[in-house]
Enzyme design. Structure first.
Site, short mmCIF file in Angstrom:
data_model
loop_
_atom_site.label_atom_id
_atom_site.label_comp_id
_atom_site.label_asym_id
_atom_site.label_seq_id
_atom_site.Cartn_x
_atom_site.Cartn_y
_atom_site.Cartn_z
N CYS A 168 -2.86 -0.16 12.11
CA CYS A 168 -3.20 1.03 12.80
C CYS A 168 -4.93 0.98 13.21
O CYS A 168 -5.52 -0.21 13.07
CB CYS A 168 -2.88 2.16 11.58
N TYR A 214 0.86 -1.26 -0.16
CA TYR A 214 -0.04 -0.05 -0.07
C TYR A 214 0.91 1.32 -0.05
O TYR A 214 1.90 1.37 0.25
CB TYR A 214 -0.90 -0.01 1.13
N HIS A 249 -5.86 7.01 12.74
CA HIS A 249 -5.81 7.91 11.54
C HIS A 249 -7.36 7.66 10.86
O HIS A 249 -7.75 6.71 11.20
CB HIS A 249 -4.76 7.92 10.64
N SER A 268 7.15 2.11 15.66
CA SER A 268 6.84 0.77 14.97
C SER A 268 5.79 1.06 13.87
O SER A 268 5.98 0.23 12.89
CB SER A 268 6.64 -0.52 15.59
N GLY A 269 5.15 2.24 13.77
CA GLY A 269 4.17 2.52 12.77
C GLY A 269 2.89 2.43 13.14
O GLY A 269 1.99 2.41 12.12
N ASN A 298 -8.14 2.55 12.87
CA ASN A 298 -8.95 3.25 11.84
C ASN A 298 -10.24 3.89 12.28
O ASN A 298 -10.78 3.28 13.17
CB ASN A 298 -9.29 2.50 10.73
#
Length: 399
Positions: free
Chosen positions: A333, A297, A315, A310-311, A335
């Site tokens: 993540c 992605y 969001h 680490s990310g 969402n």
């Protein structure tokens, strides 16, 4: 290594049949000035920055001493037990110039005043300790905000450095320093900061030796305020995020977390930073850099709030709105839809808390790596304290 003895000498000399004090401004015995302030140590004849300053008379008694830098900052100290010496409470400022006004009495009761100036050596180029601090000065932070000091050189004497790091707060709390590695040390309270706490950090590194040929060249100070308590609780089973402010629930939103192969880690995260728009790629996330891979992605995400290096982000994700509240489909993540993502973005700041429960993955790997978003609140208190170079919790100073 620099010399261990650091002092300045004010000499007394005999004049005629009597012993008189050397003076500028003199006493009332009419004797002339016969000596001056003599610098004994320092690389170029100046005073050393690495030790407190000592002023000494050879006879008689020191009565009063005022030592003030050219910037008007006093160097406080006290007269030693024998009455013949004065020693500063702290080390002098490297590179500074100080004016001395010392009054002493001679063995015959005469009073004499010495007025002199001395210079302090600079920390040599290439040997100066440099660092950054977080949070930023005069900021408002969340209740989970750690204090972070990141050095630009490795520290070989952690204990010496830690002894010169002072946290003050109102109200006072119990906390601990914790070294992540040789270049980063963090402070957190045992429990979250109480909302409304005023906190100050003072790093008294003037002349402190941090390692071979590594010296602190200045002091540092910052202050910050702890704002209202913002805690977001994310449940991977129910696919919801619940936000509470000072214990009162204000929002409950549908969310989607990491899919089974990319499960979001359980644990307590600290909000680190935020971006109105953030480009996110599977390559940067160490998932895949191959555009033909189904997990590849490259997207621009709005209202991105970083929770870990680490990310892990919270969001907005319009592409997953159909799954929010029903399924976990992200690459790790958290969402939200666009409106809720913007609301969350506007609400949070550095140090706010986000907890994730009921996922299938723990945070041990990120804690072991010292990830800034996870290392502070995901280990038992005793283990956190064990990361202090002094091995003990402390109570913050009164502010």
């Amino acid at each position: 290594m620099r010399p261990a003895v650091r002092n300045l000498l004010i000499a007394l000399a005999g004049v005629g049949a009597a012993v008189a004090l050397s003076s500028c401004g003199g006493g009332d015995d009419g004797t002339r000035q016969v000596s001056a302030l003599t610098q004994l140590t320092g690389a170029d004849g100046s005073a050393s920055f690495a030790e407190p300053v000592t002023l000494r008379v050879r006879a008689g008694q020191v009565e009063t001493v005022d030592v003030v830098s050219a910037d008007g900052v006093p160097l406080d100290g006290s007269v030693d037990d024998d009455g013949r010496s004065w020693t500063s409470d702290t080390r002098p400022e490297p590179g500074a110039s100080y004016d001395v006004d010392l009054t002493a009495t001679d063995p015959f009761g005469g009073t004499h005043t010495f007025r002199e100036t001395f210079e302090v050596e600079d920390v040599p180029d290439g040997e100066r300790l440099t660092l950054t601090m977080q949070p930023s000065n005069e900021s408002v932070v969340g209740v989970g905000a750690p204090i972070v000091v990141r050095f630009e050189q490795p520290i070989t004497d952690r204990a010496t450095i830690e002894r010169e790091m002072y946290v003050s707060s109102d109200p006072q709390v119990v906390g601990s320093w914790h070294w992540v590695n040789d270049s980063e040390v963090r402070f957190r309270p045992e429990e979250y900061w109480p909302a409304g706490t005023h906190v100050a950090l003072d790093l008294e590194f003037n002349g402190v030796q941090a390692g071979d040929d590594l010296w602190g060249g200045r002091s540092y100070h910052l202050e910050f305020e702890v704002g209202s308590e913002h805690v977001a609780e994310v449940d991977a089973d129910t696919h919801t995020m619940t936000v509470a402010i000072d214990g009162e629930t204000t929002h409950t939103w549908d969310t989607s977390l990491g899919a089974p192969d990319f499960a979001t880690r359980n644990g307590t995260y600290v909000v680190l930073e935020k971006f109105e728009e953030r480009n996110m790629t599977s390559c940067n996330a160490n998932i895949t850099c191959d555009p033909s891979d189904p997990h590849y992605y490259d997207v621009d995400a709005d209202w991105a709030v970083r929770l870990s290096y680490s990310g892990t982000f919270v969001h907005s994700a319009p592409w997953s709105e159909g799954s929010q509240g029903a399924d976990n489909v992200s690459h790790g993540c958290i969402n939200l839809n666009d409106a809720n993502g913007e609301t969350f973005f506007d609400l949070v700041r550095y140090g706010d808390i986000v907890t994730v429960t009921n996922s299938t993955r723990d945070a041990d790997d990120l804690v072991a790596r010292g990830d800034p978003g996870m290392v502070d609140w995901n280990q038992p208190w005793a283990e956190y304290v064990a990361g202090s170079a002094l091995g003990e919790e402390i109570t913050t100073r009164e502010l």
